[in-house]
Motif scaffolding. Sequence first.
Motif, short mmCIF file in Angstrom:
data_model
loop_
_atom_site.label_atom_id
_atom_site.label_comp_id
_atom_site.label_asym_id
_atom_site.label_seq_id
_atom_site.Cartn_x
_atom_site.Cartn_y
_atom_site.Cartn_z
N VAL A 68 39.43 49.32 51.76
CA VAL A 68 38.84 49.73 50.48
C VAL A 68 37.65 48.82 50.19
CG1 VAL A 68 39.22 49.97 48.00
CG2 VAL A 68 41.06 50.52 49.60
N GLU A 69 36.47 49.41 50.01
CA GLU A 69 35.30 48.62 49.65
C GLU A 69 35.36 48.30 48.17
OE1 GLU A 69 31.55 50.17 50.94
OE2 GLU A 69 32.38 50.77 52.88
N THR A 70 35.19 47.03 47.84
CA THR A 70 35.26 46.58 46.45
C THR A 70 34.41 45.32 46.32
OG1 THR A 70 36.80 46.10 44.64
CG2 THR A 70 37.41 45.26 46.82
N THR A 71 34.63 44.58 45.26
CA THR A 71 33.90 43.32 45.05
C THR A 71 34.89 42.20 44.74
OG1 THR A 71 33.56 43.89 42.73
CG2 THR A 71 31.75 44.42 44.25
N THR A 72 34.44 40.98 44.87
CA THR A 72 35.32 39.83 44.70
C THR A 72 35.91 39.75 43.29
OG1 THR A 72 33.37 38.45 44.25
CG2 THR A 72 34.26 38.42 46.50
N ASP A 73 35.18 40.19 42.29
CA ASP A 73 35.71 40.14 40.92
C ASP A 73 36.87 41.10 40.73
OD1 ASP A 73 33.81 42.26 41.15
OD2 ASP A 73 33.65 42.36 38.98
N VAL A 74 36.82 42.25 41.38
CA VAL A 74 37.91 43.22 41.29
C VAL A 74 39.17 42.66 41.95
CG1 VAL A 74 38.69 45.51 42.02
CG2 VAL A 74 36.37 45.20 41.12
N VAL A 75 39.01 42.02 43.09
CA VAL A 75 40.15 41.40 43.77
C VAL A 75 40.74 40.31 42.90
CG1 VAL A 75 40.87 40.06 45.78
CG2 VAL A 75 39.32 42.00 46.08
N ALA A 76 39.89 39.46 42.34
CA ALA A 76 40.39 38.38 41.47
C ALA A 76 41.10 38.94 40.24
CB ALA A 76 39.23 37.48 41.04
N ALA A 77 40.57 40.00 39.66
CA ALA A 77 41.17 40.60 38.47
C ALA A 77 42.55 41.18 38.79
CB ALA A 77 40.26 41.69 37.90
N THR A 78 42.68 41.92 39.89
CA THR A 78 43.96 42.51 40.23
C THR A 78 44.99 41.46 40.62
OG1 THR A 78 43.23 42.99 42.49
CG2 THR A 78 43.03 44.75 40.88
N ARG A 79 44.55 40.43 41.33
CA ARG A 79 45.49 39.34 41.68
C ARG A 79 45.96 38.60 40.44
NH1 ARG A 79 42.64 36.86 47.12
NH2 ARG A 79 43.28 38.57 48.49
N THR A 80 45.06 38.35 39.52
CA THR A 80 45.44 37.65 38.29
C THR A 80 46.41 38.48 37.47
OG1 THR A 80 43.28 36.53 38.27
CG2 THR A 80 44.52 36.51 36.22
N ALA A 81 46.18 39.78 37.39
CA ALA A 81 47.10 40.67 36.66
C ALA A 81 48.46 40.70 37.35
CB ALA A 81 46.52 42.07 36.56
N ARG A 82 48.47 40.75 38.67
CA ARG A 82 49.73 40.78 39.42
C ARG A 82 50.53 39.51 39.19
NH1 ARG A 82 47.95 42.18 44.42
NH2 ARG A 82 47.79 40.03 45.08
N GLU A 83 49.84 38.36 39.10
CA GLU A 83 50.52 37.09 38.84
C GLU A 83 51.00 37.01 37.38
OE1 GLU A 83 47.63 34.15 39.90
OE2 GLU A 83 47.76 34.63 42.04
N ARG A 84 50.22 37.54 36.47
CA ARG A 84 50.55 37.43 35.04
C ARG A 84 51.69 38.36 34.62
NH1 ARG A 84 46.43 36.29 30.36
NH2 ARG A 84 47.77 36.65 28.56
N CYS A 85 51.74 39.55 35.20
CA CYS A 85 52.80 40.50 34.83
C CYS A 85 53.29 41.24 36.08
CB CYS A 85 52.33 41.46 33.74
SG CYS A 85 50.81 42.38 34.12
N PRO A 86 54.05 40.54 36.93
CA PRO A 86 54.52 41.17 38.17
C PRO A 86 55.44 42.36 37.94
CG PRO A 86 55.60 39.06 37.82
CD PRO A 86 54.53 39.19 36.76
N GLN A 87 56.03 42.48 36.78
CA GLN A 87 56.94 43.59 36.51
C GLN A 87 56.22 44.94 36.49
OE1 GLN A 87 55.93 41.27 34.35
NE2 GLN A 87 55.93 42.00 32.23
N PHE A 88 54.90 44.95 36.38
CA PHE A 88 54.15 46.20 36.34
C PHE A 88 53.46 46.52 37.66
CE2 PHE A 88 54.04 44.86 31.76
CZ PHE A 88 54.96 45.80 31.34
N HIS A 89 53.80 45.79 38.71
CA HIS A 89 53.14 46.03 40.01
C HIS A 89 54.14 46.38 41.07
CE1 HIS A 89 49.31 44.69 38.48
NE2 HIS A 89 49.98 43.76 37.84
#
Length: 89
Positions: A68-89
């Motif tokens: 999937v082509e994306t940008t570094t900010d999108v990867v950082a955002a999704t990783r941060t969300a996954r760490e902050r609320c793993p129950q929704f991933h």
Amino acid sequence: MKNTLLGAVALLALPLSMQAGELLPHTYARVYCASRAMGMNQTAATRQAVSESYISSGNPLPITVHGVETTTDVVAATRTARERCPQFH
């Protein structure tokens, strides 16, 4: 599931990425997790988080993650969300 979330954010951020700008990862994660906790589905929460965390300055680097082509900010955002609320991933 993480590829689905990354893909969803990448698709939602695509029109934004055609301009100079980026997502603020911690703001994205805060809004995404709060939206999911209030009962929003993944797509609606992602849209809300992108809307509230996008700034028009910055120029994140393009990358490809799992095809999937994306940008570094999108990867950082999704990783941060996954760490902050793993129950929704």
